[in-house]
Design an enzyme around this catalytic site. Structure first.
Site, PDB file in Angstrom:
ATOM      1  CD  GLN A   1      -0.363  18.013  -1.927  1.00  9.73           C
ATOM      2  OE1 GLN A   1      -0.813  16.904  -2.139  1.00  9.73           O
ATOM      3  NE2 GLN A   1      -0.548  19.013  -2.778  1.00  9.73           N
TER       4      GLN A   1
ATOM      5  CB  CYS B   1      -3.033  18.833  -0.400  1.00  7.58           C
ATOM      6  SG  CYS B   1      -3.988  18.126   0.966  1.00  7.58           S
TER       7      CYS B   1
ATOM      8  NE  ARG C   1      -0.609   8.776   1.369  1.00  2.00           N
ATOM      9  CZ  ARG C   1      -1.437   9.617   0.751  1.00  2.00           C
ATOM     10  NH1 ARG C   1      -2.721   9.363   0.712  1.00  2.00           N
ATOM     11  NH2 ARG C   1      -0.979  10.706   0.179  1.00  2.00           N
TER      12      ARG C   1
ATOM     13  NE  ARG D   1       1.680  15.359  -4.679  1.00  5.50           N
ATOM     14  CZ  ARG D   1       1.092  14.500  -3.833  1.00  5.50           C
ATOM     15  NH1 ARG D   1      -0.185  14.663  -3.533  1.00  5.50           N
ATOM     16  NH2 ARG D   1       1.772  13.510  -3.276  1.00  5.50           N
TER      17      ARG D   1
END
Ligand code: CP
Ligand code: NVA
Length: 306
Positions: free
Chosen positions: A132, A259, A102, A287
């Site tokens: 996502q 999300c 990330r 998820r």
């Protein structure tokens, strides 16, 4: 060319592969216990930005598949002192079986993938959030059936999550209507790519028109991680808030997705996100099977019996 199965973005993966990952995720959700198909595998997760869902769902996913995870926050590694992403990738590739990153800059993700000799997974960049949106499309199909031909409306910031919805609209063949202020539109190249690839993706500054008759209404935070101009963004985005009046323009059985994390009273009213049409908790829960399926695909363990 490399045959390493990186999961970098939905636009660069073929539709059949994405469909297979999605179907496996749906199958895994109802499979109990999860088949331990990744025994001894280790996932390194590198976070330049905070995370709750992505971090925990990936860690639990690899554990339930028989493997384990190592979480590396940028400040706790030599990345924080200037070691390059490429050098980090070369080193981590010798210890672990896959790397999730990330990061702010998509260039970092591509540098990681170019130098790694194991699969690299995009855990969010400033440009996209493909993991996502796999969970989001999965959620739509779980709740409402096949997404192909359906209408999804986005009202809000034309951000990284919106970008991956654009990619998904093309790959899963649904109509996507985006409503954003002119100052916060998705990159023009995304719309051009969608159009060139047969996508039904439209962009306007009119949330009411976007939501009219939609099967699904989606939004995201008005201030993404790293955004500096919070006050101006929030002021500009007020007309794009999903309130009950806007939601009522969608189909009676439309669903609401986000999300998360959410900011009630900003991008969505509590009456919508906590109301009967909201599927945000199913979406967050998905998820987990979505990450499992992505990991299985990346590591070549996505056989039909997964
Ligand atoms: N939706 C999402 O990616 O949440 P986190 O930032 O908590 O991972
Ligand atoms: N657009 C948000 C998504 C968070 C999961 C951000 O980038 O902060």
């Amino acid at each position: 060319m490399t045959d390493i199965r990186h999961f970098l973005d939905l636009d660069v993966l073929d539709a059949a592969t994405l469909r297979r990952i999605l179907d496996t995720a749906l199958a895994l959700k109802s499979a109990a216990p999860t088949p331990a198909r990744l025994p001894g595998c280790t996932l390194a997760m590198v976070f330049e930005k905070p995370s709750t869902r992505t971090r925990v769902s990936f860690e639990v996913a690899i554990q339930q598949l028989g493997g384990s995870a190592i979480v590396l926050d940028q400040g706790g590694t030599q990345l924080g002192r200037g070691e390059t992403v490429a050098d980090t990738a070369r080193v981590l590739s010798q210890y672990v079986d896959a790397i999730m990153l990330r990061t702010s800059a998509p260039e970092n993700l591509h540098e990681m993938a170019a130098a790694a000799s194991v699969p690299v997974i995009n855990g969010l960049t400033n440009d996209s959030h493909p993991c996502q949106i796999m969970a989001d499309v999965m959620t739509f199909e779980e709740v409402k059936g096949p997404i192909a031909g359906k209408v999804v409306a986005w009202s809000g910031d034309g951000n990284n999550v919106a970008a991956s919805w654009i990619h998904a609209a093309v790959k899963f063949q649904f109509e996507l209507r985006l409503a954003t202020p002119s100052s916060l539109q998705p990159a023009a190249g995304l719309l051009e790519w969608a159009s060139a690839n047969g996508g039904q993706v439209s962009l306007s500054d009119d949330p009411q028109a976007a939501v009219d008759g939609a099967d699904c209404v989606v939004t995201d935070t008005w201030v993404s991680m790293g955004d500096k101009d919070a006050e101006a963004r929030c002021a500009t985005l007020v007309p794009y808030r999903i309130d009950t009046a806007l939601m009522a323009r969608a189909k009676d059985d439309a669903i609401f997705m986000h999300c998360l994390p959410a900011h009630r009273g900003d991008e969505v009213d509590a009456a919508v996100i906590d109301g009967p049409q909201s599927v945000v908790w199913v979406e967050a829960g998905n998820r987990l099977p979505a990450q499992k399926s992505i990991l299985l695909w990346c590591l070549g363990q996505d056989g039909d019996d997964a």
